[in-house]
Enzyme design. Structure first.
Site, PDB file in Angstrom:
ATOM      1  CB  CYS A 179       8.477 -12.294  -0.264  1.00 43.84           C
ATOM      2  SG  CYS A 179       7.763 -13.603   0.701  1.00 43.84           S
ATOM      3  NE  ARG A 228       7.642  -6.678  -2.159  1.00 43.55           N
ATOM      4  CZ  ARG A 228       6.751  -6.305  -3.066  1.00 43.55           C
ATOM      5  NH1 ARG A 228       6.572  -5.035  -3.309  1.00 43.55           N
ATOM      6  NH2 ARG A 228       6.068  -7.188  -3.726  1.00 43.55           N
ATOM      7  CD1 TRP A 240       3.932 -11.123   5.705  1.00 38.65           C
ATOM      8  CD2 TRP A 240       3.006 -12.662   4.383  1.00 38.65           C
ATOM      9  NE1 TRP A 240       2.611 -11.267   6.067  1.00 38.65           N
ATOM     10  CE2 TRP A 240       2.023 -12.209   5.264  1.00 38.65           C
ATOM     11  CE3 TRP A 240       2.664 -13.643   3.450  1.00 38.65           C
ATOM     12  CZ2 TRP A 240       0.715 -12.675   5.258  1.00 38.65           C
ATOM     13  CZ3 TRP A 240       1.368 -14.118   3.437  1.00 38.65           C
ATOM     14  CH2 TRP A 240       0.399 -13.631   4.340  1.00 38.65           C
ATOM     15  CG  ASN A 286       6.869 -12.060  -3.832  1.00 33.16           C
ATOM     16  OD1 ASN A 286       6.006 -12.524  -3.105  1.00 33.16           O
ATOM     17  ND2 ASN A 286       6.770 -10.884  -4.415  1.00 33.16           N
ATOM     18  N   GLY A 287       5.761 -15.422  -4.023  1.00 33.32           N
ATOM     19  CA  GLY A 287       4.579 -15.951  -4.701  1.00 33.32           C
ATOM     20  C   GLY A 287       4.210 -17.295  -4.113  1.00 33.32           C
ATOM     21  CD  GLU A 319      -8.503   3.027   6.647  1.00 28.68           C
ATOM     22  OE1 GLU A 319      -8.926   1.950   6.180  1.00 28.68           O
ATOM     23  OE2 GLU A 319      -7.288   3.289   6.673  1.00 28.68           O
ATOM     24  CE  LYS A 348      -5.002   2.057   8.768  1.00 22.08           C
ATOM     25  NZ  LYS A 348      -4.965   2.185   7.332  1.00 22.08           N
ATOM     26  CD  GLU A 404      -3.458  -1.799   9.183  1.00 24.04           C
ATOM     27  OE1 GLU A 404      -2.894  -2.623   8.456  1.00 24.04           O
ATOM     28  OE2 GLU A 404      -3.979  -0.759   8.740  1.00 24.04           O
ATOM     29  CG  HIS A 424     -30.518  -3.475  13.442  1.00 23.03           C
ATOM     30  ND1 HIS A 424     -31.875  -3.710  13.526  1.00 23.03           N
ATOM     31  CD2 HIS A 424     -30.380  -2.204  12.984  1.00 23.03           C
ATOM     32  CE1 HIS A 424     -32.533  -2.632  13.104  1.00 23.03           C
ATOM     33  NE2 HIS A 424     -31.645  -1.708  12.781  1.00 23.03           N
ATOM     34  CE  LYS A 462       2.196   0.646   2.338  1.00 20.46           C
ATOM     35  NZ  LYS A 462       1.147   1.268   3.146  1.00 20.46           N
TER      36      LYS A 462
END
Ligand code: AGP
Length: 616
Positions: free
Chosen positions: A2, A27, A74, A100-101, A489, A493, A496, A512, A611
């Protein structure tokens, strides 16, 4: 998550806030809204979707007014609807709030307010706080008009459990704006005849470079010419104004189609900036200014614990390999969100290092605070000067990678790898690493930006490979040793930004379990570098090929890969071991980018993500 922007001054609040929201859109981007004091009263407008939807609506309305608050969301509580979008308005219509929170005790709060006759239009936790402020404002009727609004905000915040960054305005106070924070970031931009509240510096640098970082449990009261800070319990606080050294053009898209692509190509420069002034050729080591630990203290450290989330956590895994290998200090890596509640026993000579691009990730911040509470020395590696994590650590190293806007971290990741490598060199040289080995490593770092530039020249080839593989719905990333975190990573990437199911594994672990996934429809990306285990990696490739799996092999140029063994090869320049993870990351990033592009995904704003993750 947010983004918040509040404005009070002489300019048109609507356009300044809109500009700020666009800069904060990374955000959160599921809905947005603003309320502006537009002369004939407060005008509230909200839209679902991107900030562009709000912009189109505002173009039609042409709102004036010099005071307002705004928000890009968000979602945490409640669906993506206009009712759940911020700002929220209290039942009596007087108070407007953006948040925000997470208000953890909002259900109790809401039930209390419903009993008192308040009604709710949204499913959010934030509306409960908005109405609580209205409730206290109503009760403050007897107190002096001067402080009534401010007192109502402070009183309400004393009842909040959870986290908040808020901006609030009141219909009766057309010349006042109030902000407060606990756990979620909020900064104050101090201008001439105007003041701005925002979630981060990025949103205010087009207006002012003077910034005050609000601390937890602080409340700021703003007019256009003045501001004052107090605690939630009404003690006054002396403000410290910082100058931000920020080139606004760095955050512009320029000629690139996406921030992600721009940031991938910025890596040679980001790496140069991370190294600038940080080597001593004389002593063949790295030099850091802000560690606040002298060499004697650092020699006493007998364990390092790294904490982080997501991509930054992968950087920690590389730090583990490099610091153990070059400095011979035992390293552990924990997910910040797990460490925080795990109560792990640590030795008194343990150094805790948090890695965070934004410096605001709540899980990392929470874990850091827990480590500090237990008395451990703390450092941070982060990319945002003045961020909460940077301010709360005992010392740290700034990445200087420049603003990263794309949700998928690229240049911040490789710059974290650089700092971790340089830290391994520095700690190594304080212990057993020889002068000669130090010379080789310093040389490798200095040559790195050129080599990254070379690796970027493969873009067209990688784009063609991406087109071939974009149709698959599953993918494995496999690598050994230093390449295992890069495999993790790579998988992160790809998933996402292209929504392909991808998993990263140590190449030898494949047999395995994950080997069961291998088929013609599940390609593998092998990350292989030269060295003593190269041939073991090749054996793992053979195992995949024997099961009809397609293989893209990303390797350093000195690897001898038998003709016809793999389906596609991407080579990066031969280099020193310490910089291999950085160079091998470049094709991994480009591959994900072009696969996502081929699948027509929104590369910079992938679904469900944000982000800076400021909720637990
Ligand atoms: C990766 O592409 C993501 N942006 C995410 O995993 C990110 O690295 C994580 O949320 C941690 O963020 P931070 O570095 O700002 O703390």
């Amino acid at each position: 998550m947010c983004g918040i922007v509040g404005y009070i001054g002489r300019e048109r609040a609507g356009s300044i806030m809109l500009d700020g929201l666009k800069r904060l859109e990374y955000r959160g981007y599921d809905s947005s809204g603003m309320v502006v004091n537009a002369g004939k009263g407060l005008e509230l407008i909200k839209r679902t979707g991107r900030v562009k939807e709000l912009e189109d609506a505002l173009d039609e309305l042409q709102l004036g007014g010099n005071l307002g608050i705004s928000h890009t969301r968000w979602a945490t509580h409640g669906d993506v609807t206009e009712a759940n979008a911020h700002p929220h308005q209290s039942t009596d219509g007087k108070i407007y709030l953006v948040h925000n929170g997470v208000i953890e005790n909002y259900i109790g709060m809401k039930n209390f307010l419903i009993e008192k006759g308040y009604s709710f239009k949204s499913e959010t936790d934030s509306e409960a706080l908005c109405n609580l402020i209205a409730y206290h404002y109503g009760k403050e009727e007897e107190t002096t008009a001067k402080n009534r609004f401010l007192e109502a905000v402070r009183k309400s915040l004393r009842h909040v459990e959870g986290t908040y960054g808020i901006a609030v305005i009141c219909d009766d106070y057309p010349d006042e704006l109030i902000g407060a924070r606990k756990g979620s970031p909020l900064i104050i931009g101090i201008g001439k005849g105007e003041n701005i509240l925002a979630s981060d510096v990025n949103a205010i640098t087009h207006c002012t470079q003077n910034v005050v970082y609000l601390n937890d449990n602080e409340v700021v009261h703003l007019t256009n010419n003045d501001f004052s800070i107090s605690t939630v319990s009404s003690k006054s606080v002396e403000a410290v104004i910082h100058q931000v050294d920020w080139d606004t053009s760095e955050a512009e898209l320029g000629d690139y189609d996406h921030y992600m692509l721009k940031e991938i190509h910025e890596q040679p420069n980001a790496l140069k900036n991370g190294m600038r002034g940080r080597f001593s050729d004389d002593k063949s080591t790295a030099v850091f200014g802000g560690l606040n630990l002298n060499p004697q203290e650092l020699r006493q450290i007998d364990r390092i614990l790294f904490i982080a989330c997501g991509t930054a956590w992968h950087a920690c895994l590389i730090a583990e390999y490099l610091i153990e290998r070059f400095a011979r200090i035992p390293v552990e890596v924990e997910y910040a969100s797990e460490f925080r509640y795990r109560n792990a026993p640590l030795d008194k000579n343990t150094l805790v290092i948090a890695i965070s691009q934004s410096g605001e990730t709540i899980d990392t911040l929470g874990a850091l605070r827990e480590a500090k509470r237990k008395g451990y020395r703390t450092l941070s590696i982060n990319n945002s000067v003045g961020s909460t994590i940077a301010r709360e650590c005992d010392g740290g190293i700034y990445q200087h990678a420049g603003p990263e806007i794309g949700v998928a971290s690229t240049k911040a990741f490789t710059s974290q790898l650089l700092i971790c490598g340089m830290l391994a060199l520095y700690l190594g040289r304080l212990r057993d690493l020889s002068y000669g080995d130090g010379v080789d490593i310093v040389k490798a770092f200095k040559e790195l930006p050129e080599l990254v530039q070379e690796a970027l020249k493969q873009t067209a080839q990688i784009e063609a490979i991406a087109k071939k593989y974009a149709k698959y719905e599953d993918c494995l990333f496999l690598g050994r040793q230093l390449m295992f975190p890069i495999a993790l990573e790579g998988a992160l990437k790809l998933k996402e930004i292209s929504y392909i199911h991808a998993e990263g594994y140590p190449a030898a672990e494949m047999k395995h379990g994950p080997i069961a996934l291998i088929s013609e429809d599940c390609p593998s990306v092998f990350l292989a570098t030269s060295g003593e285990i190269f041939h073991k990696s090749l054996a793992n490739v053979q195992e995949v090929k024997a099961r009809k799996g397609k293989v893209i092999c990303i390797a350093t140029a000195d690897c001898e890969i038998p003709d016809g063994l793999v389906d596609d090869i991407i080579l990066v320049p031969e280099c020193h071991e310490i910089v291999k993870p950085i160079l091998m990351s470049i094709p991994v990033q480009l591959l994900s980018y072009y696969v996502a592009l081929e699948r027509e995904c929104d590369v910079d704003k992938p679904r469900n993500l944000a982000k800076s993750v400021t909720v637990e």
